[in-house]
Structures are given as C-alpha cells and as structure tokens.
Scaffold this motif. Structure first.
Motif, mmCIF file in Angstrom:
data_model
loop_
_atom_site.group_PDB
_atom_site.id
_atom_site.type_symbol
_atom_site.label_atom_id
_atom_site.label_comp_id
_atom_site.label_asym_id
_atom_site.label_seq_id
_atom_site.Cartn_x
_atom_site.Cartn_y
_atom_site.Cartn_z
ATOM 1 N N GLY A 1 0.777 -1.229 0.000
ATOM 2 C CA GLY A 1 0.000 0.000 0.000
ATOM 3 C C GLY A 1 0.807 1.277 0.000
ATOM 4 O O GLY A 1 0.249 2.364 0.169
ATOM 5 N N TYR A 2 2.126 1.166 -0.217
ATOM 6 C CA TYR A 2 2.970 2.355 -0.234
ATOM 7 C C TYR A 2 3.207 2.835 -1.670
ATOM 8 O O TYR A 2 3.370 2.026 -2.581
ATOM 9 C CB TYR A 2 4.326 2.063 0.415
ATOM 10 N N LYS A 3 3.247 4.134 -1.857
ATOM 11 C CA LYS A 3 3.708 4.685 -3.124
ATOM 12 C C LYS A 3 5.204 4.408 -3.229
ATOM 13 O O LYS A 3 5.943 4.474 -2.236
ATOM 14 C CB LYS A 3 3.446 6.189 -3.199
ATOM 15 N N THR A 4 5.647 4.099 -4.434
ATOM 16 C CA THR A 4 7.034 3.691 -4.581
ATOM 17 C C THR A 4 7.551 4.036 -5.968
ATOM 18 O O THR A 4 6.775 4.200 -6.918
ATOM 19 C CB THR A 4 7.175 2.171 -4.323
ATOM 20 N N ILE A 5 8.879 4.169 -6.081
ATOM 21 C CA ILE A 5 9.538 4.414 -7.363
ATOM 22 C C ILE A 5 10.726 3.471 -7.473
ATOM 23 O O ILE A 5 11.308 3.044 -6.472
ATOM 24 C CB ILE A 5 9.990 5.880 -7.527
#
Length: 673
Positions: free
Chosen positions: A393-397
């Motif tokens: 559920g984390y935004k990530t790059i």
C-alpha cells in the motif's frame, strides 16, 4: 482513418513505418504522420493564450534553442519582413504554484500547412510540447521545416527523475543547471539532490551553522543558490526533491555535532575508503531529534516540494551493537533488533517531516509495516522491494537498474521497466502505487568535469522508458534517436562530448599524435558494476583525469563494430570495412607504445594497447578463414577463442569493448565436421 486534404497518414503508437524517421525522444503516446512539411522561416509568429509565466519563458527558450540549433535568428524580429508560419499556443490552466506529482502533463501538437497548434490543460504540457516541436525541426531542400504531424502525448509514469549526488564530489550550480536543461529536453520532471553524506553537508544552514562550517568542507550551496535552482527547474517543469541522509551516511552531521554519534565520533569528514569509522546517528537520544527538527524544519521551508527524502539506507548496525548505552536503551524499550531500532527512528523522523507539511521519502530499507502509509519508498535493492512496497500500500519508485554510475549500456537501462518482474503480477490498484522511476548518479568517481559524460546521452533511454508506452522497445531505433539527442544536448550546452574531448586532449598532451590515443579510446569502456572499487581506493582528493575518467560509459564505436561482425559472414562489404578497422588496431600499438611511459596520465594503458593489437591480428585471421572457406579444427578454434578471452581482462580500470566482434568472427569460421 480519414484526414481531409491529406493523401497519406499513419497512426502509430511506437517507432514504426514513416514515423521511424522522426527524431523524437522520448517517443510520444500516439502520432499521425502525414505527407508534407511546414517551412519555418526566420519570421516565425507566435501567439500565446493562457498559461502562466512558465509558458512565456518556455517560448523564449524555444526560440533561443531553435536559433542555436539552426543558426537562424528566430529569436529576433526584423522590420519589414512578412509574417511567417504561426505557432499558436493555447493553455487552458495555470497549474499549481508548487509543481505536484499528479499534475496533468499531456499535450496535443498539430503541424499542418496553416501552422503549428500546441494545446494543453497545464503549463507542463506546453513545456513538453515545445520540446517535441523542437525535436521535429529538420533541414530541408528549401530551409528548415517541420513534418506535418499530429501528436497526442502523455507520460506513462508520473515520477520520472534523476538523482545527482553532490556530497561525495560537490557539483557547482552551473553544472546542475545545465543538466536540468538536459532533463527538460527528455521530459524528466524530478531532480533529486543527495545533499548530505559522510563526505559533506552541502546546503547553507543558518539555524545550524556548524553544518555549513564543520560539515561542508567549504563546499555548499547558499540558500540563495538553492532558490535560484528551484526557480530554474520549475521554469522547465522539474521538481527539486532534497535528500539529507540519516541515520547512516551521517558522518557530516556527526563531525558538526559529535555527541550525536553512536559510539566514537570521527574527527573529520570521510575522504576515502580507508576511513572506516562511519557511525550512524544515535537514535536513542532526544538531542538527535531536536537537531533534525531544527535542520529539517529549515530545509523544508527552503525546498517547496511536497516530498522530503530522509535517506535511511545502509545503516551499519555494528555501531549500535557495540554501544552499551544504546543496548540498554533498546532492552528497556522492548526493541528487539537493529531493524526495529531503525524503524523507531524513521517513525520519529516521519513525524518531524509531517509536521513541516512534507511527505517523507526514503530508500527501501525504511520499509516496515509500522511505517505511515503516506511515505514514499525508493527501491534501489531490486524489483522485489518495489513490488513489496506497492503490495503493502505504499507509493514507490524504482531505481534498481537505473544506476548510471555502474557504467551499463543504454540498452541495459532501456530493458528495465518498473512494471516488469514481480510488479507485473500486482493488481491494478497495487500497480497504481508504482509512480515511476529515478536514475541515480553517485559521484565517487565523478567530478564537474565528467558529470555530463556519465549521465548523457544514456539518460535519454531511461527517460523514454518512463515516459513512453510499454511496447516501445526497439533497441536499434532507440540508439538511432539517442545519437540525434546527443547532438541536440550539445547545442544546449551539455558537456558530455566536449568535456570528454578536452580530457582526452590533456592525456595526449603536446607530444602524442591524437589518432593514436583516439584509436584506443574508442575501443574501451570503464569497468562495470563496482569493479572500480576493487582496483582503486576511492579518495575524494584524488584527481579523476585518466582515460577511464575521460571515455564514455558506453562506446558507440564498439557497438557498431560488434554489430558489423555479426553480419560479416554473409556480407563482403562489411568484411572489407572490418579489415580496415582490424588493420588499424594491429598497427596502432607499435606507434603508441613509445609515448605511453612519457606521461603519468598514460600509465597502465600498455596492456590494453597490446591486447587491441592482438585482437586486430586475430580478427584479420578470422576474416581470412571465412573468405577462404577452409575448415579449421575444434582445437584451433578453441585456441583462438582462448586468446580472445585473454583480452577481456581489464587494465587501468578499462575493458576492451570490441572483444565480442572478434569472438563472433572466430565462431563463424567454417569448422571441421
């Protein structure tokens, strides 16, 4: 599809058909190429509706860049000249005061006999559209022209970034700004500055002046310079995200504030690999968080972007293990191990960052189920951590696979996709958590002199992967367009070509005939991955002025020779060209050898030069065998291949990138049945 008044058109979603001739990078989402060209004379007329100050500045830059690349004064108006083609720009929105990750970057561009129309809902789209338009300009029989085309374009990923480490080797403001110009051309939108590490703290702090004094070594950006850079980047559609690395990579903090160390504090900033005393910050002291609250609060006001990077990578837990006070504190607070201690630290820092109105970003070591969900995870350890963060559920790059300092080829980076591997199996909602990717340029072996050489033009391939459709994967097309991009970047003032030539000139000096070193330089590349660290002690004071520092990470010449060798068995003209090249390799060492010992800048190159000569001899023999059509024994072939393999060893931190060409030819020799 019907287009009135046009005899032919082609709808494309990738480089194909007539569209393959367009020199666009990154490749647009969709384009319709039509018959005909719009001639652009020096009286180009521009009409702008809507938008904000960025649009007006972008138009001025467009005219300046167009004038520079064509040699025609499009940025000047002359009395008495008729109005020429019209560039009509219409922007229906003004965008946000502080650029955000979720803003609309799409645009529509149409070129026809009546002129050029560029429309977008946001100034960012106008900026991107003008870059595309500039790439479309080409010379024609009657002057400069633009092909008739209709383009509807939008990025695949919202986060398309590049990180530059300015701590290990400080980069002057002008070096950063010219790279921002390059970023703008390929539609990147995030500049991530790694502003603190063991080697230095690089921003003026007025509230914590020791960070500017003791921790910077005198090399830092003033707050005025930071504001200038942020404005410079904003005008080009680029956000600036600061990183201050804690609790590890924090010697600069500790030199300024020794009491915050875990264990013994080092007396000075790190200068080389031999400096093995690198304790992290002590996460059990309230004074640690008071300092971070003060420093981060000041930096949060200086950098307006919503994201604030706190590092969090490579924390060496041995310092915590060996500190009795930290161990007692962990036991009394029920913290079972170092990962739990770092999570405790990260959560406290997140509260500080959140209080300053920022979203915390960190490297993937900070990932933990207790981490607040609004945090952004930057994955450098691999695609698995990227997928894990997105699934949680984390935004990530993604940065794994985009490390420019590892000296991989553009095609290597081009094959890395944030939504490949384990990420491909995620649900649509989980995939939406993957915002994009970010290249990383660490600078242990980079100075302002060769910074551009290390980034460009390879960065264009990564930019295309993050902007263009998933199906845009033609490597040959990518390299063709990358070559055009490289020349365009040079017109804008990027120094990847000129800097390399000047560095080679230094090595040549006044005594060495230029073609001799150039023959060797074209055939080599720096060693890959972390091999350089195994052959040389990293030292921030050491000059980076040898051949390994001068040549590009990828040799275009070697790639061309290797490609020719793959065709040689069936193409006599190719064999003729290879003979010319192999003869030059064979003969070059005898001419170059007397000069190598005359300068310390050339030391260590003799084995490479000798091996290139050996490859020339082996390559000529292989061509003879192919043309004679006489079978050779398995033993003879194996002996030849062993000799080729011996030339693959690296010397002077360089490797011969042309070795595969001779190996391919030997394998193509007719063999015994």
């Amino acid at each position: 599809m019907k287009v009135c008044g046009i005899a032919f058109c082609l709808l494309i979603a990738g480089p194909a058909g007539n569209a393959a001739d367009l020199n666009l990078m990154p490749w647009p989402s969709a384009a319709i190429v039509q018959d005909g060209f719009l001639t652009v004379d020096h009286a180009l007329r521009i009409e702008v509706t809507g938008g904000d100050d960025r649009v007006r500045r972008a138009v001025a830059r467009f005219l300046k860049n167009l004038s520079t690349e064509t040699g025609v004064p499009y940025d000047r108006r002359f009395d008495g000249t008729p109005d020429g083609a019209t560039l009509s720009i219409r922007c229906t929105g003004v965008g946000r005061r502080v650029q955000a990750v979720d803003e609309d970057e799409s645009y529509h561009l149409s070129v026809s006999g009546t002129g050029v129309e560029l429309t977008a809902a946001n100034p960012l789209g106008i900026l991107h559209g003008l870059e595309t338009l500039l790439q479309l300009v080409e010379p024609g029989p009657h002057g400069w022209r633009i092909p008739y085309v209709r383009i509807d374009d939008a990025p695949r990923f919202a986060w398309r970034g590049m990180m530059i480490d300015v701590s290990r080797h400080f980069m002057p403001l002008q070096a950063i700004e010219r790279n921002v110009d390059g970023m703008a051309e390929v539609k990147l939108n995030v500049l991530h500055l790694h502003l603190s590490d063991d080697e230095g703290f690089r921003v003026e702090s007025r509230r914590c002046p020791k960070l500017t004094g003791a921790a910077s070594g005198g090399l830092f950006y003033t707050q005025s310079q930071i504001r200038e850079l942020i404005a410079y980047a904003r005008n080009r559609g680029i956000r600036v995200v600061p990183e201050f690395d804690v609790p590890g990579h924090a010697v600069s903090w500790i030199v300024a504030y020794p009491r915050l160390a875990s264990g013994t504090a080092p007396a000075r900033l790190v200068q080389s690999q031999h400096d093995d005393l690198r304790p992290p910050l002590n996460p059990t002291q309230d004074s640690t968080y008071k300092l971070l609250e003060t420093a981060f609060g000041e930096m949060a006001k200086l950098f307006p972007d919503a994201y604030f990077h706190i590092g969090g990578d490579e924390v060496d837990g041995k310092y915590w293990d060996h500190d009795p006070e930290i161990q007692r504190w962990m036991r009394s607070h029920g913290i079972k191990d170092n990962h739990a201690l770092q999570t405790y630290f990260t959560r406290r820092v997140e509260k500080i960052v959140h209080k300053d109105g920022k979203i915390m970003e960190g490297w993937d070591e900070i990932l933990d189920s207790d981490l607040p969900k609004q945090s952004l995870i930057q994955s450098w350890r691999g695609a698995d951590s990227l997928a894990s963060a997105a699934q949680s559920g984390y935004k990530t790059i993604l940065s794994a696979g985009y490390y420019l300092d590892l000296m991989h080829s553009a095609s290597y980076h081009y094959a890395v996709d944030p939504l490949a591997g384990k990420s491909a199996a995620l649900s649509p909602a989980e995939k939406a958590n993957i915002l994009g990717g970010e290249a990383a340029q660490w600078t242990e072996y980079v100075t302002p002199e060769n910074l551009d050489n290390r980034i460009w033009p390879r960065m264009g391939a990564i930019a295309e992967r993050l902007w263009s459709a998933e199906g845009v994967t033609d490597v040959d097309s990518m390299y063709r367009r990358l070559s055009v991009l490289s020349r365009s970047l040079a017109w804008r003032g990027l120094e990847h070509e000129t800097g390399s030539r000047m560095m080679l000139g230094r090595i040549e000096g006044d005594d060495l005939p230029a073609p001799l070193l150039e023959t060797l330089a074209m055939a080599v590349e720096p060693v890959k991955e972390y091999d350089r660290e195994q052959t040389q002690v990293y030292d921030v004071t050491a000059p980076l002025n040898r051949l390994v520092d001068s040549v590009p990470p990828e040799s275009d010449y070697s790639r061309s020779i290797n490609a020719l060798a793959a065709r040689a068995a069936h193409d006599a003209s190719v064999r003729l060209e290879l003979r010319r090249q192999f003869s030059q390799w064979r003969d070059n060492d005898a001419r170059l050898e007397p000069y190598l010992a005359a300068s310390h800048l050339r030391l260590g190159l003799a084995p490479l030069s000798q091996d290139l000569s050996k490859l020339g001899v082996l390559g000529l023999a292989a061509l003879d065998a192919i043309e004679a059509g006489k079978p050779i024994s398995v033993d003879s072939r194996n002996e030849q291949l062993a000799l080729v393999q011996a030339t693959a060893a690296h010397h002077a931190e360089l490797l011969l990138a042309v070795t595969p060409s001779v190996r391919v030819l030997i394998e193509a020799e007719p063999g015994t049945q």
